[in-house]
Scaffold this active site. Structure first.
Site, PDB file in Angstrom:
ATOM      1  N   LYS A   1       0.847  -1.195   0.000  1.00 34.66           N
ATOM      2  CA  LYS A   1       0.000   0.000   0.000  1.00 34.66           C
ATOM      3  C   LYS A   1       0.880   1.240   0.000  1.00 34.66           C
ATOM      4  O   LYS A   1       1.789   1.379   0.828  1.00 34.66           O
ATOM      5  CB  LYS A   1      -0.889   0.003   1.252  1.00 34.66           C
ATOM      6  CG  LYS A   1      -1.751   1.228   1.416  1.00 34.66           C
ATOM      7  CD  LYS A   1      -2.741   1.050   2.555  1.00 34.66           C
ATOM      8  CE  LYS A   1      -2.275   1.561   3.890  1.00 34.66           C
ATOM      9  NZ  LYS A   1      -2.136   3.012   3.997  1.00 34.66           N
TER      10      LYS A   1
ATOM     11  N   ASP B   1      -3.488   4.256  -1.876  1.00 31.65           N
ATOM     12  CA  ASP B   1      -4.392   4.668  -0.784  1.00 31.65           C
ATOM     13  C   ASP B   1      -4.405   6.187  -0.683  1.00 31.65           C
ATOM     14  O   ASP B   1      -3.832   6.764   0.238  1.00 31.65           O
ATOM     15  CB  ASP B   1      -3.889   4.006   0.513  1.00 31.65           C
ATOM     16  CG  ASP B   1      -4.720   4.373   1.733  1.00 31.65           C
ATOM     17  OD1 ASP B   1      -5.883   4.768   1.575  1.00 31.65           O
ATOM     18  OD2 ASP B   1      -4.184   4.250   2.849  1.00 31.65           O
TER      19      ASP B   1
ATOM     20  N   LYS C   1      -7.416   7.979  -0.994  1.00 32.58           N
ATOM     21  CA  LYS C   1      -8.726   8.376  -0.444  1.00 32.58           C
ATOM     22  C   LYS C   1      -9.276   9.620  -1.137  1.00 32.58           C
ATOM     23  O   LYS C   1      -9.506  10.660  -0.514  1.00 32.58           O
ATOM     24  CB  LYS C   1      -8.629   8.624   1.070  1.00 32.58           C
ATOM     25  CG  LYS C   1      -8.166   7.417   1.877  1.00 32.58           C
ATOM     26  CD  LYS C   1      -8.186   7.727   3.362  1.00 32.58           C
ATOM     27  CE  LYS C   1      -7.683   6.581   4.211  1.00 32.58           C
ATOM     28  NZ  LYS C   1      -6.233   6.317   4.078  1.00 32.58           N
TER      29      LYS C   1
ATOM     30  N   ASP D   1     -13.751  14.481  -3.858  1.00 32.57           N
ATOM     31  CA  ASP D   1     -13.854  15.741  -4.608  1.00 32.57           C
ATOM     32  C   ASP D   1     -15.124  15.634  -5.452  1.00 32.57           C
ATOM     33  O   ASP D   1     -15.914  14.705  -5.291  1.00 32.57           O
ATOM     34  CB  ASP D   1     -12.581  15.905  -5.484  1.00 32.57           C
ATOM     35  CG  ASP D   1     -12.206  17.379  -5.701  1.00 32.57           C
ATOM     36  OD1 ASP D   1     -13.115  18.156  -6.054  1.00 32.57           O
ATOM     37  OD2 ASP D   1     -11.035  17.723  -5.539  1.00 32.57           O
TER      38      ASP D   1
ATOM     39  N   THR E   1     -11.466   6.153  11.266  1.00 32.59           N
ATOM     40  CA  THR E   1     -11.473   5.634  12.643  1.00 32.59           C
ATOM     41  C   THR E   1     -10.868   6.638  13.621  1.00 32.59           C
ATOM     42  O   THR E   1     -10.993   6.469  14.825  1.00 32.59           O
ATOM     43  CB  THR E   1     -10.706   4.301  12.724  1.00 32.59           C
ATOM     44  OG1 THR E   1      -9.478   4.449  12.032  1.00 32.59           O
ATOM     45  CG2 THR E   1     -11.504   3.171  12.126  1.00 32.59           C
TER      46      THR E   1
HETATM   47  O1  C5P Z   1       1.831   0.139  11.151  1.00 26.75           O
HETATM   48  P1  C5P Z   1       0.353  -0.193  11.133  1.00 26.75           P
HETATM   49  O2  C5P Z   1       0.074  -1.669  10.973  1.00 26.75           O
HETATM   50  O3  C5P Z   1      -0.377   0.405  12.303  1.00 26.75           O
HETATM   51  O4  C5P Z   1      -0.167   0.528   9.802  1.00 26.75           O
HETATM   52  C1  C5P Z   1      -1.508   0.489   9.437  1.00 26.75           C
HETATM   53  C2  C5P Z   1      -1.737   1.214   8.156  1.00 26.75           C
HETATM   54  O5  C5P Z   1      -3.146   1.281   7.940  1.00 26.75           O
HETATM   55  C3  C5P Z   1      -1.239   2.651   8.105  1.00 26.75           C
HETATM   56  O6  C5P Z   1      -0.856   2.931   6.747  1.00 26.75           O
HETATM   57  C4  C5P Z   1      -2.446   3.457   8.489  1.00 26.75           C
HETATM   58  O7  C5P Z   1      -2.443   4.741   7.937  1.00 26.75           O
HETATM   59  C5  C5P Z   1      -3.578   2.628   7.875  1.00 26.75           C
HETATM   60  N1  C5P Z   1      -4.879   2.810   8.533  1.00 26.75           N
HETATM   61  C6  C5P Z   1      -5.083   2.554   9.881  1.00 26.75           C
HETATM   62  N2  C5P Z   1      -6.316   2.720  10.441  1.00 26.75           N
HETATM   63  C7  C5P Z   1      -7.324   3.135   9.696  1.00 26.75           C
HETATM   64  C8  C5P Z   1      -7.150   3.380   8.340  1.00 26.75           C
HETATM   65  C9  C5P Z   1      -5.889   3.208   7.790  1.00 26.75           C
HETATM   66  O8  C5P Z   1      -4.160   2.161  10.580  1.00 26.75           O
HETATM   67  N3  C5P Z   1      -8.503   3.251  10.247  1.00 26.75           N
END
Ligand code: C5P
Length: 237
Positions: free
Chosen positions: A33, A60, A62, A65, A119
């Site tokens: 990603k 990713d 998002k 617009d 979240t």
């Molecule tokens: O390092 P980690 O496993 O926490 O990374 C999770 C990834 O998922 C990051 O790129 C973060 O921005 C993304 N993400 C998240 N929670 C969300 C949406 C996206 O952790 N609700």
């Protein structure tokens, strides 16, 4: 689903660090990603380099617009050859439908997924941005809207996966971050779920960052996650 259910979040500040890491990663075990920081710093060249290394790329960004602009951005993502691209469901039905239609003629159509409620927003934040109801009610409503607009799935917390599965059926793809093995550091994630529990709750793809990107042996960390998932599947999830 063909290919790995694991999507590694390449949360690196620049191309050199990302490429140095992915050289050590087995492209047959995972997808990757690329988010806003890395893409803004490096541009499409990095996405192309990752694809040349054999990785499927989830772009990713998002998008949120007016429909014409988001459709153009999604078409550009398809032109790059990415495997998945996403938009905010809060952009509305017409935005999602137009984006979806824009991908129809693509040589390799990316999966188009939607983020529902970030979240990072708590229940207290929703009234200020004009959303009534609980976060979960909003997630369910926006996910149903995304499906009705023809999207290929939603990004959601594994904690929401069970409720989404019962509303949206067994086949609608759910992409879930916040994944940790029991002995991993949580980092800044507060509501973490193990790979097997996420799959058991109905997740289709798991986004994993630091447990793999910061591991001394990334492929070994990945293999442990895949083994955990295999256990959930063996139990019939
Ligand atoms: O390092 P980690 O496993 O926490 O990374 C999770 C990834 O998922 C990051 O790129 C973060 O921005 C993304 N993400 C998240 N929670 C969300 C949406 C996206 O952790 N609700």
């Amino acid at each position: 689903m063909i290919g790995s259910p694991i999507i590694i979040a390449l949360d690196f500040p620049g191309a050199a660090a990302a490429i140095e890491f992915t050289r050590r990663l087995d492209a047959s075990l995972c997808r990757v990603k690329v988010g806003k920081e890395l893409f803004t710093a490096t541009g499409p060249g990095l996405v192309e380099a990752l694809q040349r290394q054999g990785f499927d790329v989830f772009l990713d960004l998002k998008f949120h617009d007016i429909p014409n602009t988001v459709a153009g951005a999604c078409r550009a993502a398809a032109g790059l050859g990415v495997w998945m691209v996403n938009v905010h469901a809060l952009g509305g039905r017409a935005m999602m439908r137009t984006a979806r239609d824009a991908l129809e003629g693509a040589v390799r159509r990316p999966l188009l997924t939607a983020v529902t409620v970030l979240t990072s927003l708590s229940a207290a934040d929703l009234p200020e941005i004009g959303l009534s109801g609980t976060p979960e009610e909003n997630v369910l409503r926006l996910a149903a809207l995304a499906r009705d607009a023809g999207l290929d799935g939603v990004v959601c917390s594994a904690h929401e996966a069970k409720a989404l599965r019962s509303t949206l059926g067994e086949r609608f793809p759910l992409v879930t971050p916040g994944i940790r093995m029991p002995d991993d550091a949580a980092g800044d994630q507060s509501r973490i779920v193990t790979p097997r529990d996420a799959i058991a709750a109905g997740a289709t793809y798991l986004v994993v960052g630091r447990p793999v990107t910061r591991a001394a042996e990334p492929n070994a960390a990945l293999a442990r996650i895949l083994a955990d998932i295999a256990q959930a599947r063996a139990r019939g999830a």
